[in-house]
Design a protein around this motif. Structure first.
Motif, PDB file in Angstrom:
ATOM      1  N   ASP A 192      -4.025  23.394  18.726  1.00 38.99           N
ATOM      2  CA  ASP A 192      -5.383  21.979  17.768  1.00 38.99           C
ATOM      3  C   ASP A 192      -4.872  20.894  17.673  1.00 38.99           C
ATOM      4  OD1 ASP A 192      -8.189  21.090  15.776  1.00 38.99           O
ATOM      5  OD2 ASP A 192      -8.895  22.647  17.127  1.00 38.99           O
ATOM      6  N   THR A 193      -6.125  19.477  17.909  1.00 38.99           N
ATOM      7  CA  THR A 193      -5.347  18.209  17.771  1.00 38.99           C
ATOM      8  C   THR A 193      -5.263  17.756  16.163  1.00 38.99           C
ATOM      9  OG1 THR A 193      -8.384  18.309  18.118  1.00 38.99           O
ATOM     10  CG2 THR A 193      -7.269  17.600  19.845  1.00 38.99           C
ATOM     11  N   ASP A 194      -5.890  19.241  15.644  1.00 32.69           N
ATOM     12  CA  ASP A 194      -6.213  18.803  13.524  1.00 32.69           C
ATOM     13  C   ASP A 194      -4.396  18.502  13.530  1.00 32.69           C
ATOM     14  OD1 ASP A 194      -8.266  18.472  13.198  1.00 32.69           O
ATOM     15  OD2 ASP A 194      -8.466  20.669  12.933  1.00 32.69           O
ATOM     16  N   ALA A 195      -2.997  19.201  14.442  1.00 30.04           N
ATOM     17  CA  ALA A 195      -2.237  18.869  13.718  1.00 30.04           C
ATOM     18  C   ALA A 195      -1.265  18.075  14.575  1.00 30.04           C
ATOM     19  CB  ALA A 195      -1.238  20.214  15.017  1.00 30.04           C
ATOM     20  N   ALA A 196      -1.741  17.848  15.643  1.00 32.51           N
ATOM     21  CA  ALA A 196      -1.414  16.445  15.978  1.00 32.51           C
ATOM     22  C   ALA A 196      -0.451  15.320  15.381  1.00 32.51           C
ATOM     23  CB  ALA A 196      -2.221  15.369  16.976  1.00 32.51           C
ATOM     24  N   THR A 197       0.546  14.418  15.506  1.00 26.32           N
ATOM     25  CA  THR A 197       0.379  12.946  14.637  1.00 26.32           C
ATOM     26  C   THR A 197       1.080  11.977  15.860  1.00 26.32           C
ATOM     27  OG1 THR A 197       1.819  14.269  12.724  1.00 26.32           O
ATOM     28  CG2 THR A 197       1.944  12.201  13.371  1.00 26.32           C
ATOM     29  N   VAL A 222       4.325   3.232  12.286  1.00 28.47           N
ATOM     30  CA  VAL A 222       3.331   3.755  11.177  1.00 28.47           C
ATOM     31  C   VAL A 222       2.996   5.264  12.289  1.00 28.47           C
ATOM     32  CG1 VAL A 222       0.984   3.425  11.340  1.00 28.47           C
ATOM     33  CG2 VAL A 222       2.508   0.911  12.222  1.00 28.47           C
ATOM     34  N   PHE A 223       2.712   5.869  11.444  1.00 24.37           N
ATOM     35  CA  PHE A 223       2.540   7.594  11.802  1.00 24.37           C
ATOM     36  C   PHE A 223       1.123   8.117  11.725  1.00 24.37           C
ATOM     37  CE2 PHE A 223       7.151   7.251  11.165  1.00 24.37           C
ATOM     38  CZ  PHE A 223       7.770   8.571  11.993  1.00 24.37           C
ATOM     39  N   SER A 224       0.386   7.907  12.467  1.00 22.35           N
ATOM     40  CA  SER A 224      -1.191   8.145  11.881  1.00 22.35           C
ATOM     41  C   SER A 224      -1.572  10.006  12.219  1.00 22.35           C
ATOM     42  CB  SER A 224      -2.178   7.562  13.555  1.00 22.35           C
ATOM     43  OG  SER A 224      -2.077   6.197  13.049  1.00 22.35           O
ATOM     44  N   ASP A 225      -1.880  10.945  11.190  1.00 22.43           N
ATOM     45  CA  ASP A 225      -2.452  11.928  11.511  1.00 22.43           C
ATOM     46  C   ASP A 225      -3.602  12.715  12.591  1.00 22.43           C
ATOM     47  OD1 ASP A 225      -1.273  12.874   9.304  1.00 22.43           O
ATOM     48  OD2 ASP A 225      -2.529  13.184   8.140  1.00 22.43           O
ATOM     49  N   GLY A 226      -3.503  13.429  13.257  1.00 20.66           N
ATOM     50  CA  GLY A 226      -4.924  13.996  14.593  1.00 20.66           C
ATOM     51  C   GLY A 226      -4.431  13.185  15.204  1.00 20.66           C
ATOM     52  N   PRO A 227      -5.307  13.094  16.598  1.00 19.31           N
ATOM     53  CA  PRO A 227      -5.652  12.976  17.487  1.00 19.31           C
ATOM     54  C   PRO A 227      -4.801  11.317  18.342  1.00 19.31           C
ATOM     55  CG  PRO A 227      -7.344  13.667  17.695  1.00 19.31           C
ATOM     56  CD  PRO A 227      -6.525  13.767  15.977  1.00 19.31           C
ATOM     57  N   PHE A 228      -4.810  10.520  19.355  1.00 20.29           N
ATOM     58  CA  PHE A 228      -4.983   9.319  19.485  1.00 20.29           C
ATOM     59  C   PHE A 228      -5.964   8.409  19.860  1.00 20.29           C
ATOM     60  CE2 PHE A 228      -3.759  11.300  23.676  1.00 20.29           C
ATOM     61  CZ  PHE A 228      -5.063  10.009  24.798  1.00 20.29           C
ATOM     62  N   VAL A 229      -6.552  10.350  20.062  1.00 24.29           N
ATOM     63  CA  VAL A 229      -8.462   9.504  20.579  1.00 24.29           C
ATOM     64  C   VAL A 229      -9.457  10.406  20.097  1.00 24.29           C
ATOM     65  CG1 VAL A 229      -8.708  10.614  22.859  1.00 24.29           C
ATOM     66  CG2 VAL A 229      -9.716   8.842  21.834  1.00 24.29           C
ATOM     67  N   GLU A 230     -10.196  10.699  19.061  1.00 26.36           N
ATOM     68  CA  GLU A 230     -11.490  11.045  18.912  1.00 26.36           C
ATOM     69  C   GLU A 230     -12.081  11.917  20.549  1.00 26.36           C
ATOM     70  OE1 GLU A 230     -10.961  12.569  15.906  1.00 26.36           O
ATOM     71  OE2 GLU A 230      -9.630  12.032  15.232  1.00 26.36           O
TER      72      GLU A 230
END
Length: 107
Positions: free
Chosen positions: A44-49, A59-67
Motif C-alpha cells: 500500500d502507498t502508506d508503506a512508501a518512502t 530528505v526522506f518523506s513518508d508516503g507516496p510522491f503524490v497523493e
C-alpha cells in the motif's frame, strides 16, 4: 520490445480482492507464450518512502510522491513484438485483475 504494464487501483472503488487465482493463470500463460519478463505486486502507498538527495542532504518523506485516489498496485514487464500485442494482453490483464492498466514502452 519491452513494456512496463502498470496495474492501477482506486482507493474509493478498489478492484476485487479474489482475483489471485485468475492472475496466476494469466501469468502462467504469459510465461508459456514468452511474454513474461517480470511481475510484482506492491505494498500500500502508506508503506512508501520518497528519497530526495538533490540538495545538501538527503530528505526522506513518508508516503507516496503524490497523493491520489488512484495508485500503482503492481507491475508487469512484458516482451512483445509490438504495441498491438501489448495492448491485447493489457486488455485481458485488466479483466483478469479487475483494475485499470497502463502500458508504456521502454526506450
Amino acid at each position: 520490445m519491452r513494456y512496463l504494464v502498470s496495474v492501477i487501483d482506486d482507493k474509493s472503488n478498489p478492484g476485487s480482492t479474489d482475483r489471485q487465482p485468475a492472475i496466476d493463470a494469466f501469468n502462467e500463460r504469459l510465461i508459456a507464450e514468452g511474454y513474461w519478463v517480470f511481475a510484482g505486486g506492491l505494498a500500500d502507498t502508506d508503506a512508501a518512502t520518497v528519497v530526495d538527495n538533490r540538495g545538501e542532504q538527503a530528505v526522506f518523506s513518508d508516503g507516496p510522491f503524490v497523493e491520489s485516489k488512484e495508485y500503482l498496485a503492481g507491475v508487469w514487464v512484458w516482451e512483445a513484438p509490438d504495441l498491438d500485442v501489448a495492448l491485447t494482453l493489457a486488455t485481458e490483464a485488466s479483466k483478469v485483475c479487475d483494475r485499470k492498466i497502463e502500458v508504456r514502452p521502454f526506450l
